[in-house]
Design an enzyme around this catalytic site. Sequence first.
Site, PDB file in Angstrom:
ATOM      1  N   LYS A   1      -1.695  -3.767   0.213  1.00 46.93           N
ATOM      2  CA  LYS A   1      -0.867  -4.945   0.487  1.00 46.93           C
ATOM      3  C   LYS A   1      -0.774  -5.896  -0.701  1.00 46.93           C
ATOM      4  O   LYS A   1       0.153  -6.715  -0.780  1.00 46.93           O
ATOM      5  CB  LYS A   1      -1.410  -5.696   1.704  1.00 46.93           C
ATOM      6  CG  LYS A   1      -1.316  -4.940   3.020  1.00 46.93           C
ATOM      7  CD  LYS A   1       0.098  -4.916   3.563  1.00 46.93           C
ATOM      8  CE  LYS A   1       0.131  -4.361   4.979  1.00 46.93           C
ATOM      9  NZ  LYS A   1       1.475  -4.416   5.572  1.00 46.93           N
TER      10      LYS A   1
ATOM     11  N   ASP B   1      -2.112  -8.573  10.470  1.00 48.17           N
ATOM     12  CA  ASP B   1      -3.226  -7.870  11.110  1.00 48.17           C
ATOM     13  C   ASP B   1      -4.467  -7.979  10.241  1.00 48.17           C
ATOM     14  O   ASP B   1      -5.542  -7.534  10.627  1.00 48.17           O
ATOM     15  CB  ASP B   1      -2.880  -6.394  11.322  1.00 48.17           C
ATOM     16  CG  ASP B   1      -2.001  -6.171  12.539  1.00 48.17           C
ATOM     17  OD1 ASP B   1      -2.318  -6.738  13.593  1.00 48.17           O
ATOM     18  OD2 ASP B   1      -1.007  -5.434  12.424  1.00 48.17           O
TER      19      ASP B   1
END
Length: 409
Positions: A76, A121
């Site tokens: 990410k 998340d």
Amino acid sequence: MFITNPQAVRDTYDVALRQIMSIERAEESRRWLAHWPTLAAGPTPLWSLPDLAARLGIAQLAVKDESKRAAPGSFKVLGAPIALVRLIVRQFAAQKWTAADLFAGRHAALLGSFTVVSATDGNHGHALAAAAQSIGCRCVIVIHRYVSEERAASIAAFGARVIRIDGNYDASVVEAARLAAEHGWHVVSDTSWDGYEEIPRDVMQGYGTIAAEAIEQAGSASHATACPFTHVLLQGGVGGLAAGIVSYFTEMWGVQRPMFIVVEPQQADCLLQSALAQRAALATGSVDSVMAGLACGATSPLAWRFLAPSVDGFMTVDDDEAIDAMRIIAAGGPRDVPIVGGESGVAGLAGSIALTNRAGWRERAALDAASRVLLINTEGATAPGLYRELVGRSADDVLAAQVRHTSNR
């Protein structure tokens, strides 16, 4: 479950899609990201696992290890930071700021009130918080009830304000958008919705770095050479990672692209359901999985535009299969380096094992003794306590074994 995608084609890269994401723009993102000192220098490892390849009955198994990209270890960090930089460059176009100066914090004094917000998340929020801290702007992260305190604390450690809601990931996406509208903040999300595609596009474009590095490390420099992989198994989620990877490979090799298979948790099968419906759709399960980074209930419509014509198969695995894969990749072998693979990071391996164990699936996936498979370990032990509980040993123990293995080569 494993299904073949009726919309998949083998053709040159669509011109309309190239206007959204391209190798040229991916390479620009890669150059910009090189200025962020948070990232490890150079490419992440592309490990060859011959013992595991033999077990799976294939010729080669390569694992691109994104646990090495940056602390605490997730792909990410290639998406959120580049999207944030591009957002600021657009918002302050008259200033003509560069990515290098932004990542160095040289404009922090002027960005002190600039606030970004996102749902997560865990890993996307961590990456956005880290980038915001480097750049000097404010960051608010919305998490849901299933996000562990361990992950929440790691995000807060970068100075972000963390807001927890009572709901799932999709509810946190809605709440982040509401907060942005109320306070004049800017949403930096990795999923798209109607009227919101520019930033998710930038996030996905950042993931092209993974494809570029893997191709180079495998010895293929251009479309003039054959693709080094016959199959690429990719994590599901909302579809952003998969879209960023398939777009790069498809633009480079067109009809000669590898076979793409997307793997999701059984409880969060939004991409598989999208293939069945032939449109961006919702998951049918509870969306509560140990594979927290993939516990998403709604497909990103923008990502689906890239996945629909390019992904050949969609499949689901259960939590136990993911945990087994974590243990297998951590154990290594006589010729296989031990790897710290997180719960979501091993989804591709869990899918590969499932395909091997089911003859019908294996045949439909065209896996055979000549197959050369690429997996992406998208995360390491992003929740170290949970990792130890699931694997039965700490990430530090596995990393020590990795060092011993590589030093003995």
